[in-house]
Design an enzyme around this catalytic site. Structure first.
Site, PDB file in Angstrom:
ATOM      1  N   SER A 190     -34.485  -7.178 -69.984  1.00 52.39           N
ATOM      2  CA  SER A 190     -35.922  -7.343 -70.254  1.00 52.39           C
ATOM      3  C   SER A 190     -36.654  -6.006 -70.274  1.00 52.39           C
ATOM      4  O   SER A 190     -37.771  -5.881 -69.787  1.00 52.39           O
ATOM      5  CB  SER A 190     -36.559  -8.268 -69.206  1.00 52.39           C
ATOM      6  OG  SER A 190     -35.893  -9.506 -69.180  1.00 52.39           O
ATOM      7  N   ARG A 191     -35.984  -5.001 -70.866  1.00 50.09           N
ATOM      8  CA  ARG A 191     -36.544  -3.655 -70.815  1.00 50.09           C
ATOM      9  C   ARG A 191     -37.152  -3.182 -72.136  1.00 50.09           C
ATOM     10  O   ARG A 191     -37.775  -2.111 -72.195  1.00 50.09           O
ATOM     11  CB  ARG A 191     -35.469  -2.655 -70.366  1.00 50.09           C
ATOM     12  CG  ARG A 191     -34.259  -2.588 -71.291  1.00 50.09           C
ATOM     13  CD  ARG A 191     -33.303  -1.472 -70.891  1.00 50.09           C
ATOM     14  NE  ARG A 191     -33.911  -0.175 -71.043  1.00 50.09           N
ATOM     15  CZ  ARG A 191     -34.033   0.459 -72.219  1.00 50.09           C
ATOM     16  NH1 ARG A 191     -33.580  -0.074 -73.315  1.00 50.09           N
ATOM     17  NH2 ARG A 191     -34.620   1.635 -72.264  1.00 50.09           N
ATOM     18  N   LYS A 204     -45.058  -6.441 -69.703  1.00 50.70           N
ATOM     19  CA  LYS A 204     -43.801  -6.499 -68.955  1.00 50.70           C
ATOM     20  C   LYS A 204     -42.761  -7.226 -69.801  1.00 50.70           C
ATOM     21  O   LYS A 204     -43.081  -7.859 -70.798  1.00 50.70           O
ATOM     22  CB  LYS A 204     -44.005  -7.252 -67.638  1.00 50.70           C
ATOM     23  CG  LYS A 204     -44.990  -6.600 -66.707  1.00 50.70           C
ATOM     24  CD  LYS A 204     -44.889  -7.124 -65.288  1.00 50.70           C
ATOM     25  CE  LYS A 204     -45.552  -8.469 -65.156  1.00 50.70           C
ATOM     26  NZ  LYS A 204     -45.705  -8.873 -63.728  1.00 50.70           N
ATOM     27  N   GLY A 205     -41.519  -7.121 -69.360  1.00 55.95           N
ATOM     28  CA  GLY A 205     -40.418  -7.785 -70.062  1.00 55.95           C
ATOM     29  C   GLY A 205     -40.427  -9.279 -69.841  1.00 55.95           C
ATOM     30  O   GLY A 205     -40.970  -9.787 -68.857  1.00 55.95           O
ATOM     31  N   GLY A 212     -37.436 -11.194 -71.339  1.00 59.15           N
ATOM     32  CA  GLY A 212     -36.201 -11.663 -71.960  1.00 59.15           C
ATOM     33  C   GLY A 212     -35.451 -12.675 -71.113  1.00 59.15           C
ATOM     34  O   GLY A 212     -35.011 -13.715 -71.610  1.00 59.15           O
ATOM     35  N   GLU A 213     -35.256 -12.387 -69.852  1.00 59.60           N
ATOM     36  CA  GLU A 213     -34.389 -13.230 -69.030  1.00 59.60           C
ATOM     37  C   GLU A 213     -35.152 -14.291 -68.233  1.00 59.60           C
ATOM     38  O   GLU A 213     -34.627 -15.378 -67.967  1.00 59.60           O
ATOM     39  CB  GLU A 213     -33.582 -12.391 -68.024  1.00 59.60           C
ATOM     40  CG  GLU A 213     -33.653 -10.891 -68.189  1.00 59.60           C
ATOM     41  CD  GLU A 213     -32.583 -10.385 -69.140  1.00 59.60           C
ATOM     42  OE1 GLU A 213     -32.916  -9.608 -70.047  1.00 59.60           O
ATOM     43  OE2 GLU A 213     -31.430 -10.798 -68.990  1.00 59.60           O
TER      44      GLU A 213
END
Lengths: 763, 763
Positions: free
Chosen positions: A515-516, A715-716, A718-719
């Site tokens: 998630s970067r 912010k990320g 993704g996960e």
């Protein structure tokens, strides 16, 4: 806040959306090279066996020569692995799981390659195999890696017997905490092994060129990591390996490391021709790298008022035959195991254990959905026993901004309360509606990952700006980067052009995972834009008769701030710069992000640093359980996501929808089933992936506090959306019918069996 | 000065020299794409004819469909040209030279393509053709471009009738100057048409991809120019065209513009497949773009003491059927026509004239070897008549640093005297040795060209530095760039890695021509290195506990200037930067160079700005003439080159050796011979290119005054060495046997005929 932006925060589609929808986009398998051969891998049929001989002569005859068949003797002797190095490219003396590569062929067609595989004869002597990690940890168990001895880390023994790694985290005195507690809770949870389920199976092409150079086409999330790993495996300088990251049809962790690229290279080196390798769906199921199955024993001491004062967790990650990234995954499990709750006494032991199954690796929020299922289920058990509202219990114990976890690593960007409150409201947690219907909530967190990203920009002769980044467009990366560039430069979005990518010429990017991307690529692009802008202003200042600091860019023109009628279109500035003044204008920017600092006294084993900033996601589920069939219908799933700032709403929503899909599959249906080490359901239907009609109504809420380290406070994401889902479902099921399922997936069979047991107890 | 350098100035081979020598390097024709077709072009057999009909049906039948044959109706209607736009891609209504493209095919093999061409029937109605530019300028002459009217530039009529362009430069009062002169000299010189003679014929591959994108592989000297031209021709945005510049087997001006790329694209668009087009040597001779044949009438007024006070020059450039870059070439001829001599009264008229022959274009120092042959021959005629030493006459009139030419453009980096003195000494001009032996000198100049160049550098994880530039490696560019980078960064040369190039991701570079590469790319690399160094110092400073300005880089490590024991290897800095601190380190730099300012009152027509800085080359030749056969043996050729600073000696020497080879061919043997517009010697043997045994001893002297605008005071040297050669030979021939040949090439026939005439006159 959003009103002041022109591009970020807007609902903008990916620039290549038409090509994706019309099928014009080229995936790895669409690439044809002249004289390209098709590779196939011969895999072990035994979970544990000694190799006594390999006869490839018939296959060689069929294919027209020895140069089309390779075995361990053609491969570099190096052992590979993302954390430890324990895996040969081809099994040499023995095989350790069903599906392990033993040989490979390159043929004129995939069909011929399959035929050639049947012509390779391997003599095996079978060995006793171990499939259960608890059994594997027994001191008398047969060793899967006989030659690996015990290994002591900086403080403790972290590898012994079939234990691949052991991570510990300790704070305070957990036993003392238990003694001071008013209530103790002890539960054991199980989670199953699931695949990442990316739609595109693994595929790669390699050409071993003259002069020792190697060029690879692969759909990796981390071209530079692949470059580094291949350079190491084949003992080539970094620059002798060129990795072309292709369009990627999903990864979720499955494409973060070299997987099949080395086989393509070995075949290409020996045959002298380009070699393509495409993995079948069945192979994906039997030989690739699923999420770790775990057993999680969690004991918690709670005071009467609901404050948690001690928690002890023992996690066992079944990592399969080779460590791969397992030690990192189980180490992350250790970091997350106590939950985002302020607990003074904590003791965590996380074991990563070898068994004779395919190697597990990272899968969307590596190591984390498993303990989250455990502690968030137990939170509801605690609330139930104490007669507290589940929301209230969580809010009481929730960590605050700047909290240092048991390992010493900070929690920044803590939106735990906001997200929990939001979903509780949205799901109307206090009110019930209908028979056998229930509601549950849960919260999870994951990092807004860190790591190196670079960006380069060049102004073209026509005033467009070419933007180069090293990360593949795995998660809407390109449109996000283009939006940030357009916003920062003041250039219309359609004049931002993403360049082709490869490791040779693209700026370094560590990987598209953790998630970067929005965080790190976003900031690198912002920095590059600032650099380019400064240079544009310098170039324009003499033409506008002012100093660079008095200029700004808007709508593709550079102008005097206080007298915007004095302006030059960037296209004109580009033309004059390229053709009569000072040359092309180029900008660059890089970014890393802030790492955590650990309390090295508190931790031992594998503790991988993911940074300080976190994204919290709370989810609320409403379910209806059919007590006759055991079927669970998810009526509604609400996700509240503390994302800081949404750069691209459709992409962010897609992360939530996809994460919930994966979380629900984890909760309800997905499972790799094995019998004596053999996967018995190697296809999507038997495996139980959720289809579109299986999905409930999903509601996506973004909390935009601007509290992130990314551009505009982003912010990320993704996960995170797949982290709390299983616990929310389990809590809702309990709420609906009063049975607590502690083992994933929560199948109708388990419901019926639990209902029966409950009935018997109540009778 | 050189001692203080580690890499620049050293005899270092190109990084890919092994691959070049072993044949591993891929030229355009080595590239194979899947399903690639082979193109061929049908060319006009008539010098001037109306097209009455084209029947492609038989060819279509042979090839399997209409999509494999294209004519004007498949091509964009745009007219192309490097200066004016007058050329259709395919002839539509009429053909204007033998060799003009009329149709093209794409076939499964080159052989099938040739067969298909014979199946295309074109009906022509022939028209009267003009081959002589003098005849073409007659007002009654048939018009080659009927529809092009007269055109008035900012001041004067610059196009009329068959005159494609007319450039004038005037200073003072030339007629008054002639009246004040003590001696008048009037001579007419002729130069022939020669080919560039690059070893690799034209070749290109194109793929017209979906979504309107086009990718091209071609051995151009200017990928970005090709991108721009293709974008214009096919009405595509710049970024939709990707040009991959391939290894280039010589250009000398022949590969500076789109030539065959559009045909590949048209064929690829229609067939839907990749198309390769490779031009045969015969086609190169009959249909490509040779150096302009010229007639130069030069009248000079000289005072008794040898000072030149007036010069009038009329130049006629035979530009063939289409203008191409002819107006620029003939305009450059006008700029150079008065020579590098300080003359108060000048009048130049330069005409670029259409004829029914293939279009001439640029060839090594475009427009300049021709007038240099004229004025440097006449300098010896003047010296002879005045009884002055040829060196003395030249030194007396030579321009000084900062001289403004008749057009107002400055002469900087003026090494005319140093180079003339050097060659006169080396050739021992005053002493003769043997019967029918003679010596001659001449001087020429050309620019250290300007224009936009960019460079980008990235530090890799292993401490190597990837260097991106947009110019192809046409003239040793890559090793030069790497040397400058290594020198400036303090990084060993083998850690500088050149990246692959294309227009999508490489920094802009205007073109590899005009002797601008070492100058402009060199400076761009230097600027990028400074940027990278600053960033490396910033990254290292906290690790070394000091401020960035106290750091320097040497031998791949960054260290404290006053305490070099405090140092970090760049590889370590890279590792920490990529994996734990602030991200990848990227630098960039750009450069343009200084343009001239013209006196706009003095010039009209096409005057293209090449910058202010010049490189002077003087050459001295010793010849021996066989008066029986007319054969000229060049005994020795000495070249003195005011190059400023030699970055890579072998590369610089190669420019001199190659330039002298070309200069000697121009002087002695090369000539495209035509009969009624048809080239009758379309192969190297009949054409007369010099072979290795034909070459004399060539001595190369570099004068390194550091007076250039490039890195370390370097200047360009690409074109200069072929500029003065013909005049030096003509002067030596006169010195040997007393006959003045004013028409190139100086063949045995011309010698014998001149000797006969001289004998008759003397009798």
């Amino acid at each position: 806040m959003k009103e002041r932006f022109s591009y970020v925060g807007k609902r903008l589609p990916a620039q290549d959306i038409k090509e994706k929808v019309t099928g014009a986009v080229q995936y790895t398998d669409d690439i044809k090279l002249p004289d390209m051969l098709f590779g196939k891998i011969l895999r072990s049929p035994h979970p544990h066996a000694r190799i006594e001989g390999i006869d490839t002569s018939n296959a060689e005859k069929l294919l027209g020569g020895g140069k089309y068949v390779v075995t361990a003797s053609d491969a570099p002797a190096i052992l590979v692995g993302g954390a430890l190095r324990d895996m040969p490219l081809f099994a040499k003396d023995k095989v350790r799981y069903i599906g392990e590569p033993v040989a490979a062929v390159a043929a004129r067609s995939p069909e011929q390659a399959i035929q050639a595989l049947t012509n390779i004869k391997v003599e095996y002597k079978t060995l006793p195999a171990i499939f259960d990690p608890v059994e594997a940890m027994d001191k008398k168990a047969v060793l899967i890696h006989e030659h690996l001895g015990d290994y002591r880390g900086s403080q403790d023994v972290i590898r012994f017997g079939n234990v691949c790694s052991h991570t510990t985290i300790k704070r305070g005195d957990v036993e003392k905490g238990f003694r001071e507690a008013d209530h103790l809770f002890e539960d054991i949870f199980h989670t199953q092994s699931i695949i990442q389920g990316q739609i595109e199976p693994h595929a790669a092409i390699a050409v071993a060129r003259s002069a020792g150079r190697v060029e690879v086409w692969t759909h990796t999330t981390g071209a530079f990591r692949i470059r580094q790993q291949l350079s190491e495996i084949f003992e080539l300088p970094l620059h002798a390996v060129i990795v072309n990251p292709m369009t990627i049809g999903g990864s979720f962790g499955s494409k973060n490391f070299v997987r099949i690229e080395p086989y393509c290279i070995i075949l290409s080196k020996k045959s002298g021709l380009p070699v393509k390798l495409v993995i079948s769906r069945e192979e994906e199921f039997t030989s690739f790298n699923p999420r770790h199955a775990t057993t999680i024993e969690i004991k918690t001491g709670v005071k009467k008022d609901g404050s948690i004062i001690a928690r002890k967790v023992r996690l066992t990650y079944d990592t399969g035959a080779y460590s791969d990234i397992g030690p990192v995954v189980s180490g992350e499990g250790a970091k997350q195991a106590a939950g985002p709750y302020n607990i003074p006494n904590v003791a965590v032991d996380s074991y990563c254990v070898y068994t004779n199954k395919m190697s597990a690796a990272c899968c969307r929020a590596h190591g984390t959905p498993q303990p989250t299922f455990a502690f968030e289920s137990q939170m509801d058990i605690i609330a139930g026993r104490l007669g507290m509202d589940p929301l209230e219990l969580r809010l009481k114990n929730a960590v605050e901004e700047g909290y240092a976890g048991p390992g010493g690593d900070l929690y920044l960007g803590v939106g735990i309360k906001e997200t929990l409150i939001k979903v509780s409201e949205k799901i109307d947690l206090k009110n019930r509606d209908g028979v056998n219907r229930g509601k549950g909530i849960a919260v999870g967190n994951w990092y807004s990952g860190v790591g190196a990203s670079g960006a380069m920009m060049k102004l073209n002769e026509d005033g467009t700006v070419s933007l180069s980044i090293g990360a593949p467009d795995a998660t809407g990366t390109d449109i996000m980067a283009a939006q940030v560039a357009a916003e920062e430069l003041g250039v219309p979005l359609d004049r931002i052009v993403m360049t082709t990518k490869n490791t040779d010429h693209s700026p370094f990017d560590i990987i598209s995972s953790g998630s970067r991307i929005t965080h790190c690529i976003g900031q690198a692009v912002k920095n590059a834009a600032a650099d380019l802008k400064a240079k544009l202003s310098e170039a324009a200042a003499p033409l506008l008769g002012t100093d660079p600091e008095h200029l700004e860019i808007d709508d593709g023109a550079i102008m005097v701030k206080k007298a915007p009628e004095k302006q030059i279109p960037l296209s004109q500035l580009a033309m004059s710069s390229h053709f009569s003044t000072h040359g092309p204008i180029i900008g660059s920017g890089t970014y890393f992000g802030k790492l955590s600092s650990f309390d090295r006294e508190a931790v031992s084993g594998f503790v991988y640093d993911m940074g300080e900033d976190r994204t919290f996601v709370a989810q609320g589920a409403e379910v209806e359980v059919d007590t006759q069939t055991g079927n669970i219908r998810v009526v509604k799933l609400i996700s509240a996501n503390d994302i800081g700032f949404v750069v691209n709403p459709p992409n962010a929503e897609n992360q939530v929808f996809g994460g919930v899909h994966q979380g629900l599959g984890f909760a309800l249906s997905e499972e790799i089933k094995t019998e004596a080490g053999r996967v018995v359901n190697p296809n999507f239907r038997d495996y139980g992936i959720l289809r579109a009609p299986d999905m409930p109504e999903v509601e996506c809420n973004f909390i935009e506090s601007g509290n992130g380290p990314g551009p505009y406070g982003a912010k990320g994401l993704g996960e995170q959306p797949n982290v709390p889902t299983a616990a929310a479902i389990a809590n809702a099921v309990y709420d609906a019918i009063g049975v607590r399922i502690k083992s994933l997936p929560i199948t109708p069979e388990k419901i019926l069996s639990a209902l029966k047991e409950k009935g018997e107890q109540e009778r």
